[in-house]
Design an enzyme around this catalytic site. Structure first.
Site, PDB file in Angstrom:
ATOM      1  N   THR A 122      -9.264   5.689  35.386  1.00 18.21           N
ATOM      2  CA  THR A 122      -9.541   4.848  34.219  1.00 18.21           C
ATOM      3  C   THR A 122      -9.767   5.719  33.003  1.00 18.21           C
ATOM      4  OG1 THR A 122     -11.184   3.338  33.233  1.00 18.21           O
ATOM      5  CG2 THR A 122     -11.971   4.819  34.937  1.00 18.21           C
ATOM      6  N   ASP A 123      -9.498   5.157  31.820  1.00 18.86           N
ATOM      7  CA  ASP A 123      -9.772   5.894  30.586  1.00 18.86           C
ATOM      8  C   ASP A 123     -11.262   6.103  30.370  1.00 18.86           C
ATOM      9  OD1 ASP A 123     -10.401   3.258  30.010  1.00 18.86           O
ATOM     10  OD2 ASP A 123      -9.218   3.137  28.169  1.00 18.86           O
ATOM     11  N   GLU A 124     -12.084   5.318  31.064  1.00 19.51           N
ATOM     12  CA  GLU A 124     -13.536   5.414  30.859  1.00 19.51           C
ATOM     13  C   GLU A 124     -14.118   6.744  31.325  1.00 19.51           C
ATOM     14  OE1 GLU A 124     -16.071   2.087  31.531  1.00 19.51           O
ATOM     15  OE2 GLU A 124     -14.403   0.681  31.597  1.00 19.51           O
ATOM     16  N   TYR A 146     -20.239   3.316  36.768  1.00 21.39           N
ATOM     17  CA  TYR A 146     -18.870   3.061  37.217  1.00 21.39           C
ATOM     18  C   TYR A 146     -17.956   4.217  36.833  1.00 21.39           C
ATOM     19  CZ  TYR A 146     -14.042   1.599  36.423  1.00 21.39           C
ATOM     20  OH  TYR A 146     -12.673   1.564  36.365  1.00 21.39           O
ATOM     21  N   LYS A 150     -15.763   7.074  39.159  1.00 27.18           N
ATOM     22  CA  LYS A 150     -14.320   7.285  39.053  1.00 27.18           C
ATOM     23  C   LYS A 150     -14.014   8.738  38.678  1.00 27.18           C
ATOM     24  CE  LYS A 150     -11.494   4.630  39.441  1.00 27.18           C
ATOM     25  NZ  LYS A 150     -10.727   4.263  40.687  1.00 27.18           N
TER      26      LYS A 150
END
Length: 306
Positions: A122-124, A146, A150
């Site tokens: 994810t970009d997060e 979260y 990741k």
């Protein structure tokens, strides 16, 4: 090629299974534990497809995964807990699925002859960025549980490439939306509430910006990585469609014909990233490009949820 798709009954996973069976000659084995975010109904369109098999199971079950991998040439790992608010309330399930689950897949895959392991990130993991865009060479700086899990899986997977030659490729997509997304997520939640005449709660002042990618574009990005991605590399997959949360809400209000007065602001959540944005030129150099505009994807998504 025969693909093992983990988390394939979830939002992006189920869309990918349908997409790859329609767009290619690949066969798919879908494994999913069918938690709250994974539903058999998401696979209704391909349940009896001759090139598709579904297995209910947990990715932490190394015996199950080993058996499934015996006849597969590639893995695409969508299996994850993904809702930030839930991770703030309790990070345990996120660590178990996103980190321990990925670790089991990595370890088990070492004893097979798989050609490609695509880890969906994810970009997060990059954290927030006020201006400019993140490139694949930027470090990870997650700001919520979260995203931290990741990022942990990303680093673990890359370490398996360096130390064990695991043929892993990482894909970091931006925020996705489209059919089959769980109703707790922003866009489906706003669509359903707006159509029912209920308030549309936005965190803070609604100015947080995300790069919104229609799910089919992410599916084509995964296909590109499966077939052309270089092992040991990271690829960003963004659309260029940046919208603030209030712009998203206003567009949904317009489409469903609701009252803009329904939009309300609520106390911000802890560690709420202000903006994400990706440089996707590396993936585009392989021939991938997003085809959906934000509005065209949103029109389809509204029709689905209503």
């Amino acid at each position: 090629m025969r693909l093992l798709v983990t988390g394939g009954a979830g939002f992006i996973g189920s869309n990918f299974v349908s997409y790859i069976l329609e767009q290619s000659e690949h066969s798919v084995v879908t494994v999913d534990s069918l938690t709250y975010a994974g539903e058999k109904a998401n696979l209704d369109a391909v349940w009896d497809h001759p090139r598709h098999e579904f297995v209910k199971g947990d990715i932490r079950d190394d015996t199950l995964i080993a058996n499934l991998l015996e006849n597969c040439e590639a893995v695409v790992n969508f299996a994850a807990q993904t809702h930030v608010d839930r991770s703030i309330e309790g990070s345990g399930p996120f660590v178990q699925t996103n980190v321990a689950g990925s670790q089991t897949l990595f370890e088990t895959a070492l004893d097979t002859d798989i050609e490609r392991f695509v880890q969906i990130s994810t970009d997060e993991v990059y954290g927030e960025i006020e201006d400019g865009v993140f490139t694949e060479t930027d470090g990870v700086a997650p700001r919520n549980p979260y995203a931290a899990t990741k990022a942990s899986a990303d680093l673990l997977g890359l370490s398996f490439y360096e130390t064990h030659d695991l043929p892993i490729v990482l894909l970091r997509p931006s925020n996705n939306f489209g059919p089959r997304q769980h109703p707790e997520k922003l866009i489906p939640k706003l669509i359903r509430r707006a159509s029912a005449g209920k308030s549309l709660p936005l965190y803070g002042d609604g100015t947080n910006v995300r790069e919104w990618t229609y799910v089919e574009d992410t599916c084509s990005a995964v296909e590109t990585i499966v077939e052309q991605g270089t092992v040991g590399e990271i690829y960003n997959a963004g659309s260029g469609n940046e919208r603030s949360n209030i712009e998203v809400a206003e567009t949904i209000v317009e489409i469903v014909g609701a009252d803009e007065q329904l939009i309300e602001f609520v106390p911000d959540r802890p560690g709420h990233d202000q903006r994400y944005a990706l440089d996707s030129s590396k993936l585009q150099s392989l021939g991938w490009e997003p085809k959906w505009t934000f509005r065209s994807g949103l029109d389809v998504t509204v029709d689905y949820h209503l």
